[in-house]
Structure formats: structure tokens, C-alpha cells
Write a protein that holds these residues in place. Structure first.
Motif, mmCIF file in Angstrom:
data_model
loop_
_atom_site.group_PDB
_atom_site.id
_atom_site.type_symbol
_atom_site.label_atom_id
_atom_site.label_comp_id
_atom_site.label_asym_id
_atom_site.label_seq_id
_atom_site.Cartn_x
_atom_site.Cartn_y
_atom_site.Cartn_z
ATOM 1 N N LYS A 96 0.824 -1.212 0.000
ATOM 2 C CA LYS A 96 0.000 0.000 0.000
ATOM 3 C C LYS A 96 0.856 1.258 0.000
ATOM 4 O O LYS A 96 0.411 2.314 -0.467
ATOM 5 C CB LYS A 96 -0.953 -0.010 1.196
ATOM 6 C CG LYS A 96 -2.114 -0.972 0.951
ATOM 7 C CD LYS A 96 -3.064 -1.090 2.102
ATOM 8 C CE LYS A 96 -4.116 -2.143 1.757
ATOM 9 N NZ LYS A 96 -4.912 -2.537 2.915
ATOM 10 N N ILE A 130 1.695 2.000 -3.749
ATOM 11 C CA ILE A 130 0.649 2.613 -4.580
ATOM 12 C C ILE A 130 0.131 3.919 -3.980
ATOM 13 O O ILE A 130 -0.651 4.634 -4.602
ATOM 14 C CB ILE A 130 -0.512 1.619 -4.813
ATOM 15 C CG1 ILE A 130 -1.337 2.068 -6.030
ATOM 16 C CG2 ILE A 130 -1.373 1.456 -3.574
ATOM 17 C CD1 ILE A 130 -2.132 0.972 -6.642
ATOM 18 N N GLY A 131 0.575 4.239 -2.769
ATOM 19 C CA GLY A 131 0.206 5.537 -2.208
ATOM 20 C C GLY A 131 -1.055 5.519 -1.364
ATOM 21 O O GLY A 131 -1.578 6.571 -1.020
ATOM 22 N N LEU A 132 -1.571 4.334 -1.035
ATOM 23 C CA LEU A 132 -2.748 4.283 -0.153
ATOM 24 C C LEU A 132 -2.353 4.625 1.275
ATOM 25 O O LEU A 132 -3.162 5.090 2.058
ATOM 26 C CB LEU A 132 -3.367 2.883 -0.171
ATOM 27 C CG LEU A 132 -4.287 2.548 -1.326
ATOM 28 C CD1 LEU A 132 -4.771 1.119 -1.216
ATOM 29 C CD2 LEU A 132 -5.465 3.497 -1.377
ATOM 30 N N GLN A 153 0.775 6.547 3.605
ATOM 31 C CA GLN A 153 1.980 7.381 3.561
ATOM 32 C C GLN A 153 2.933 6.918 4.661
ATOM 33 O O GLN A 153 2.502 6.645 5.769
ATOM 34 C CB GLN A 153 1.638 8.859 3.802
ATOM 35 C CG GLN A 153 0.492 9.403 2.974
ATOM 36 C CD GLN A 153 0.733 9.297 1.492
ATOM 37 O OE1 GLN A 153 1.874 9.385 1.035
ATOM 38 N NE2 GLN A 153 -0.329 9.085 0.725
ATOM 39 N N GLN A 191 0.991 7.400 -11.029
ATOM 40 C CA GLN A 191 0.012 6.539 -10.347
ATOM 41 C C GLN A 191 -0.923 5.859 -11.337
ATOM 42 O O GLN A 191 -1.431 4.780 -11.078
ATOM 43 C CB GLN A 191 -0.790 7.347 -9.333
ATOM 44 C CG GLN A 191 -0.010 7.568 -8.051
ATOM 45 C CD GLN A 191 -0.750 8.437 -7.069
ATOM 46 O OE1 GLN A 191 -1.560 9.274 -7.469
ATOM 47 N NE2 GLN A 191 -0.480 8.259 -5.785
ATOM 48 N N LYS A 192 -1.144 6.516 -12.487
ATOM 49 C CA LYS A 192 -2.040 5.908 -13.472
ATOM 50 C C LYS A 192 -1.453 4.643 -14.064
ATOM 51 O O LYS A 192 -2.166 3.842 -14.656
ATOM 52 C CB LYS A 192 -2.343 6.915 -14.581
ATOM 53 C CG LYS A 192 -3.305 7.970 -14.117
ATOM 54 C CD LYS A 192 -4.220 8.443 -15.219
ATOM 55 C CE LYS A 192 -5.365 9.192 -14.596
ATOM 56 N NZ LYS A 192 -5.882 10.279 -15.401
ATOM 57 N N LEU A 202 -0.066 2.372 -12.290
ATOM 58 C CA LEU A 202 -0.092 1.341 -11.264
ATOM 59 C C LEU A 202 -1.473 0.695 -11.171
ATOM 60 O O LEU A 202 -2.482 1.304 -11.492
ATOM 61 C CB LEU A 202 0.224 1.934 -9.892
ATOM 62 C CG LEU A 202 1.580 2.574 -9.684
ATOM 63 C CD1 LEU A 202 1.746 2.927 -8.227
ATOM 64 C CD2 LEU A 202 2.676 1.657 -10.132
ATOM 65 N N TYR A 238 -3.643 -2.391 -8.581
ATOM 66 C CA TYR A 238 -3.545 -3.109 -7.319
ATOM 67 C C TYR A 238 -4.625 -4.171 -7.266
ATOM 68 O O TYR A 238 -5.789 -3.888 -7.547
ATOM 69 C CB TYR A 238 -3.750 -2.107 -6.179
ATOM 70 C CG TYR A 238 -3.380 -2.599 -4.799
ATOM 71 C CD1 TYR A 238 -2.212 -2.171 -4.183
ATOM 72 C CD2 TYR A 238 -4.210 -3.462 -4.101
ATOM 73 C CE1 TYR A 238 -1.870 -2.593 -2.918
ATOM 74 C CE2 TYR A 238 -3.878 -3.900 -2.833
ATOM 75 C CZ TYR A 238 -2.710 -3.458 -2.240
ATOM 76 O OH TYR A 238 -2.371 -3.875 -0.988
#
Lengths: 150, 264, 246
Positions: free
Chosen positions: C49, C52-54, C56, C81-82, C84, C86
Motif C-alpha cells: 500500500k 501505490i500511495g494508499l 503514507q 500513479q495511473k 499502477l 492493485y
């Protein structure tokens, strides 16, 4: 749910909603949707105590307009009442505007009784002859004291 | 002793900070949701879905509660007014009570109970099953996706539902006042029409609009941030749902007072 | 060696009183399949996570192709991010949507995608994953294995460059497990994506792995190419596979 069903339910809801809202606004709120055109007149009263904006204006018991505004005239120091009279009603220049009460404690309204003159009032004119609110308390007081003295 | 006092003060400070934080969070949540109404593409299909859910499916409940509210107002009003011999004023008493107060308030409370609880529960379950995270990994703004269609649908539906409640309620008052208790029906409808002014009706509609925003924002927010409350899973969703409905009702009444204060 | 696609440097994360990640260093290289193994509860999902930046990190740095993430302009982060995708452990499918809508969702919600192309694309992918004929069903009506594949389809529909798999084969029978593994390799060959897979499916997962990292207590125990890891840490891997404490 498929698209047609959704649209049907939304449509049904909108119809019911618009009918109810329309009933409230048009029948109960007495909105002038179809543009009953009115022209302005004004009149001065010594006292308008109890009269409110949007009150009815009647002639022989039939509604012919509404009170649009009530203010105080600073020069004459009298109440200035703005009237809006239905376009199809023509008033003579010797008409009398009097403030009346429906029932003993009911709403105040303005009654207009027509005179016999040949000239008609034009939009923006003044109804010169007026009768102020009937002060019920004063009347009763007068009645009591007059019987006393007898 | 001194340590306890410090702890106590700590607690107060922490509580205050948390409250301010959550106030900020709900304001941001609301702002993001509103801004996204105007960002294309327009989410028409989702809004229609929500109108069906919030509006169409509430018709029956609202009509039923409206009808019985009107009936009981007619009954109570009649027995109060008859003592003063002014039962003729029943129509205006029923209509003004409904249009000014009970219509908007009861409609909002019923919709909060019916649709608001569902919003909180549904969004809460999406939070615990990571569907909200999934939206973010798909670069879909979850507030836009979940909250915006619901608030648009609410703003659209509440005034109509309130109007329905009022009309059915006035009819209910007519049934109990005229049909059952025998007030002349022309007198009843006459006083209704005479006493209700356009300001009463528009005032009621402003209330309906305000309540739609209050209910939807609180319910969606409670579901969306259910994981911040320290309870998780099914228990967390149930707490979020309960809080959503209770807080909606409280704020409906507070906002109602505030609006009435400015309208009168 | 070339610069890694993504490099995590000294990443730490706390939840409450619990240190979940303690100074993780990890590199993900273009076109590679990186497999992360380790006991449950060692922070593998949290690590994914972060990528993918969910989530920090509390401290540490993330580099994208050698550039520090926090110094990148937000438009660039968005475009990164586009690329990636998950796949969630519990699938995270939308229960109230049909399978078709679930798979098509990332495309439908993306204003840049031409609507007329979506249908064709979804059906091609469903065909490849053996999902044809269930377009109008709902996730709750499918078996666990089917749902996994739907989640996989949703993760792949956007043609991602880096796919993060959180236990893609848990709960599948051996045949389906092999199918999913084959599919990942096939897709990697076909689209040239990079994959990070968190998996408990040892030893089968090693067949498709190129690099292996093992997590223990929120830290990396070892990391390296498959050959290196087998050579130097073969015993630990063996023990782990046999279910012994390591």
C-alpha cells in the motif's frame, strides 16, 4: 435495475412531487402564475392598525386586488397604502377605501365602494376618500361609558 | 494527584483537537463533494439511481406518515379549538403546522431513517471491504463517486417529498376534521387557502433543502470515515449507522430552530 | 545495474503503538516479477500500500525512476500513479455492480477513455481470463476463484505498467493457482509489465519469480535475485516452506 425501470421510477417521483409542489404554490400560496395583471393605486389612512401587506381588497365582497405595501408618509405623517387593483376593474375618482375586519377578530381587508363620478382613476393615482380601521376597543369603551352616563 | 490533573487537562486538550479535526474533515468532505457536482463528466446515471432510492422509494413511507400526522393534527386541533368555539380555524392550524414545521422536519427524519441509515451502512461496508481503497487505486475520487451523486439526489428529492408530506397531511386533517368530526369542508379548505401565504411555503422549502444537505452529509461522512472511530468490522458499521441517524435527527432539529429564527 | 523503477529507502510506519514497518529498503526493477514472502502479519500488505500511495510512510523516502517522490510535481505523480494497479487480498469488488460493470469501472470513470471502445476491451479480457458468460452476474453469485479472476481482470483492464498483487492465489485450488501464475507470466510477456506479488504459495510462486524478498518483523530479512537467494538462504526458505519458525 435496468435503465428504463430507473427512468420510470424517477419520472413517477417527479410527477408526484411537481403535482404536490404545484398544488402548494398555486392553490395555497396563490401565486399569480397566469399573470393576473394589476395596476397600482395608493391611499392615505389615519390608521391602518392590523392591516398587513398581501391583504385582500374587496368590492361588494368580491376580491379585486391586494395590498402590496404599507409605509408611513413622512410629510403627511399618515399611513400610505399601496394597492394593486385587477386590470379589468375601473374605479371612479370618488371611490371610498375603507379598512374593514372580516368577523369580529378576523383579518383586516380594504373595502372599496364606488361612487357616481364619470372620471376613472388612472394607474398611480390616489384614492382620496378613506376610512381608517375601526377600533373595536374604542367602540366598546364608548358604548360602556355612554350606557353609564344614561 | 498532580499527574492526574495533567492527564485530565491532556484529555481535554486532545478531545478539543479531535473535535476541531473532525469538524474540518466533514467540511472538506462536504466541499469536495459539492465541487465535484460541477466537474465533468456529469454522473447522471448514478444520480438517477440515487433519486430512485432516496425519492421514489420513500413515496409510500412519506405519504403514510404524512397522512397520519395530518389526521392526528386534525384531531388534536379540533379538541383544542372547540373549547374556544373556533374549530373553524382547524384548516389553518393544520396547514400552517405542516407547511412551516412538521412537513420538512418529519420528512427529513423519515428519510434519514430510511435512506440515511442505508447510506452510512453501505459506505461503511465499502470502507471495511477495502472498496474505497480500491477506488483510490483506480484513480477514482471516492468522495466524488460515493457522496456527490447522493447529495445531488437528496437536494432534488427532499423538497418534493416535503411537498408530498404537506399535501397528504392537509388531506389527512381534512379526513379527521371534516369527514369524521364534521367541520364544513368548504370552511376547512377555505381557511387552509386563506391562511397559508407564499412565504410559509418557500420557508418550508428552504428547510427541506437545508435538511437534505445535513442528512446526506452526516450519513455519508459517518460511513466514509467509520474506521476513524476505533471500532472495526460489522460492529464499526453498526455504530456508524446508529450515529449517522441519531446525529442527523439532532442536527435537523437544531438547524430547524436556526432557520425558523431567521425566517420569522 | 540500471536505476530501479521504484526504490523504497528506509520506510517506517507505525499504527498506534505497533511498528508495522521498520526501515524497509526495497527496489523494484522494470520488467521483473518480485515476490515478497513472509509470515502473516509482518507488514507485507502495508508495504504494497505504500508503493501505490494508499498509505503514507512516517519516515523514509520513495524514489520513482531515481527521482524523489516528494519533489515531483503533482501532475507527474498522477501520471505515475495511473500506471499502477492493485489487486486486493479480499478482491474489493463492488457487490452492487455486475461483473461487467466491475471490470469496466476504471475505464468508465476515466474521462480520457473513449466509451465505445470499453465494451470490446472488457470482453477481450474476459475471454482471456475465462470469464465470458457471467457479465450480468453479481460478485456474490460467483465462487471464490471466479471472484479472484474478476479482481485480476479489473486490475489489468487499464494496461498497467506495474501491478501489485496481494495474495492473488489464496483460496484457490492447485489448478487455478497454476492458472493464475501462468496468466501473470503470460501477461508480463505480453504487456511487459512489472509485478510485485505478495504470496504464501511456496514453492510454486518461485517458478515465476525473478527476485525474492523475505519480510520478518517489519524488516527485510533478505532480498535478491532468485538464484542468489536460493544459494545463500536456501535453508531458511526450506524451513519456512516446511512450516518451521525462522
Amino acid at each position: 435495475m435496468d435503465k428504463r425501470k430507473i427512468e420510470f421510477y424517477v419520472g413517477l417521483f417527479v410527477i408526484i412531487g411537481v403535482l404536490c409542489a404545484g398544488y402548494l404554490f398555486i392553490v395555497l400560496g396563490e401565486i399569480n402564475l397566469f399573470g393576473q395583471k394589476r395596476y397600482p393605486l395608493h391611499a392615505y389612512f389615519a390608521s391602518v392598525s392590523g392591516l398587513k401587506a398581501n391583504a385582500r381588497i374587496e368590492m361588494s365582497g368580491v376580491e379585486i386586488g391586494i395590498v402590496s405595501d404599507i409605509s408611513i408618509d413622512k410629510e403627511r405623517l399618515m399611513a400610505k397604502v399601496s394597492l394593486r387593483i385587477n386590470n379589468d376593474i375601473e374605479l371612479t375618482d370618488d371611490s371610498i377605501a375603507s379598512i374593514r375586519t372580516s368577523g369580529i377578530i378576523g383579518q383586516k381587508f380594504i373595502n372599496i365602494s364606488s361612487g357616481g363620478s364619470d372620471t376613472f382613476l388612472k394607474p398611480g393615482d390616489e384614492i382620496e376618500q378613506t376610512e381608517s380601521s375601526l377600533d373595536i376597543e374604542a367602540l366598546i369603551r364608548e358604548y360602556i361609558f355612554s350606557t353609564d352616563s344614561n | 494527584m498532580a499527574v492526574m490533573q495533567i492527564k485530565f487537562i491532556d484529555k481535554i486538550g486532545e478531545g478539543t483537537i479531535n473535535k476541531i479535526e473532525s469538524l474540518g474533515r466533514i467540511a472538506l468532505f462536504f466541499a469536495v463533494g459539492i465541487i465535484h457536482i460541477f466537474i465533468k463528466p456529469f454522473q447522471g446515471k448514478k444520480i438517477l439511481d440515487q433519486i430512485v432510492f432516496i425519492g421514489s422509494k420513500s413515496i409510500f413511507v412519506i405519504a403514510l406518515t404524512g397522512f397520519f400526522t395530518g389526521m392526528v393534527l386534525g384531531l388534536q386541533g379540533y379538541y383544542s379549538l372547540v373549547r374556544f368555539g373556533s374549530e373553524a380555524a382547524l384548516g389553518s392550524a393544520v396547514a400552517l403546522t405542516l407547511i412551516r414545521e412538521l412537513g420538512p422536519v418529519l420528512t427529513a427524519i423519515m428519510v434519514a431513517a430510511r435512506a440515511g441509515s442505508a447510506m452510512a451502512a453501505e459506505i461503511g461496508v465499502m470502507r471495511i471491504s477495502e472498496q474505497i481503497d480500491a477506488l483510490r487505486t483506480m484513480h477514482i475520487n471516492p468522495v466524488r463517486f460515493l457522496f456527490t451523486p447522493r447529495i445531488v439526489a437528496s437536494i432534488f428529492s427532499f423538497p418534493f417529498l416535503t411537498a408530498l408530506f404537506n399535501v397528504v397531511g392537509i388531506f389527512g386533517g381534512y379526513i379527521s376534521g371534516s369527514v369524521i368530526l364534521g367541520i364544513n369542508q368548504n370552511v376547512y379548505m377555505g381557511t387552509v387557502i386563506e391562511s397559508v401565504s407564499i412565504e410559509d411555503i418557500t420557508g418550508g422549502f428552504y428547510k427541506a433543502l437545508a435538511f437534505s444537505v445535513v442528512v446526506t452529509t452526516i450519513c455519508c461522512y459517518r460511513g466514509f470515515y467509520m474506521h476513524l472511530k476505533g471500532e472495526f468490522g460489522a460492529r464499526g458499521v453498526s455504530t456508524a449507522t446508529t450515529n449517522a441517524v441519531v446525529q442527523s435527527c439532532i442536527f435537523i432539529l437544531i438547524v430547524d430552530y436556526a432557520i425558523t429564527f431567521f425566517l420569522v | 545495474m540500471n536505476t530501479p523503477l521504484i526504490q523504497l529507502e528506509n520506510i517506517s510506519k507505525r499504527f498506534g503503538n505497533l511498528d508495522v514497518l521498520k526501515g524497509i529498503n526495497l527496489s523494484i526493477y522494470q520488467g521483473e516479477i518480485l515476490v515478497i514472502i513472509g509470515k502473516s502479519g509482518t507488514g507485507k500488505s502495508v508495504l504494497l500500500k505504500h508503493i501505490i500511495g494508499l498509505v503514507q510512510p512516517d519516515s523514509g523516502r520513495i524514489y520513482i525512476q531515481g527521482e524523489l517522490l516528494e519533489e515531483l510535481p503533482s501532475a507527474k505523480i498522477k501520471s505515475y500513479q495511473k500506471l499502477l494497479s492493485y489487486m486486493f487480498q479480499e478482491n474489493a469488488l463492488f457487490d452492487y455492480m455486475t461483473i461487467y460493470d466491475n471490470i469496466a469501472l476504471p475505464l468508465i470513470e476515466n474521462p480520457d477513455v473513449i466509451p465505445s471502445r470499453i465494451r470490446e476491451k472488457v470482453f477481450i479480457l474476459m475471454e482471456r481470463l475465462g470469464l465470458r458468460g457471467i457479465e450480468n452476474k453479481f460478485p456474490a453469485q460467483l465462487s471464490g476463484g471466479m471472484r479472484k479472476r474478476v479482481a485480476l481482470a479489473r486490475a489489468l483492464i487499464t494496461d498497467p505498467k506495474l501491478v501489485l498483487f496481494d495474495e492473488p492465489t489464496t483460496g484457490l485450488d492447485p489448478v487455478r493457482k497454476r492458472k493464475v501464475h501462468e496468466m501473470i507470466t503470460e501477461y508480463k510477456e505480453h504487456f511487459g509489465f512489472t509485478a510485485v506479488i505478495v504470496s504464501h504459495d511456496i514453492p510454486n510462486i518461485f517458478n515465476i519469480a525473478q527476485r525474492i524478498a523475505m519480510l520478518k518483523d517489519g524488516g527485510i530479512l533478505f532480498e535478491g535475485t532468485k538464484e542468489d537467494v536460493f544459494k545463500s538462504h536456501g535453508k531458511i526458505l526450506n524451513d519456512f516452506e516446511m512450516g518451521k519458525e525462522i
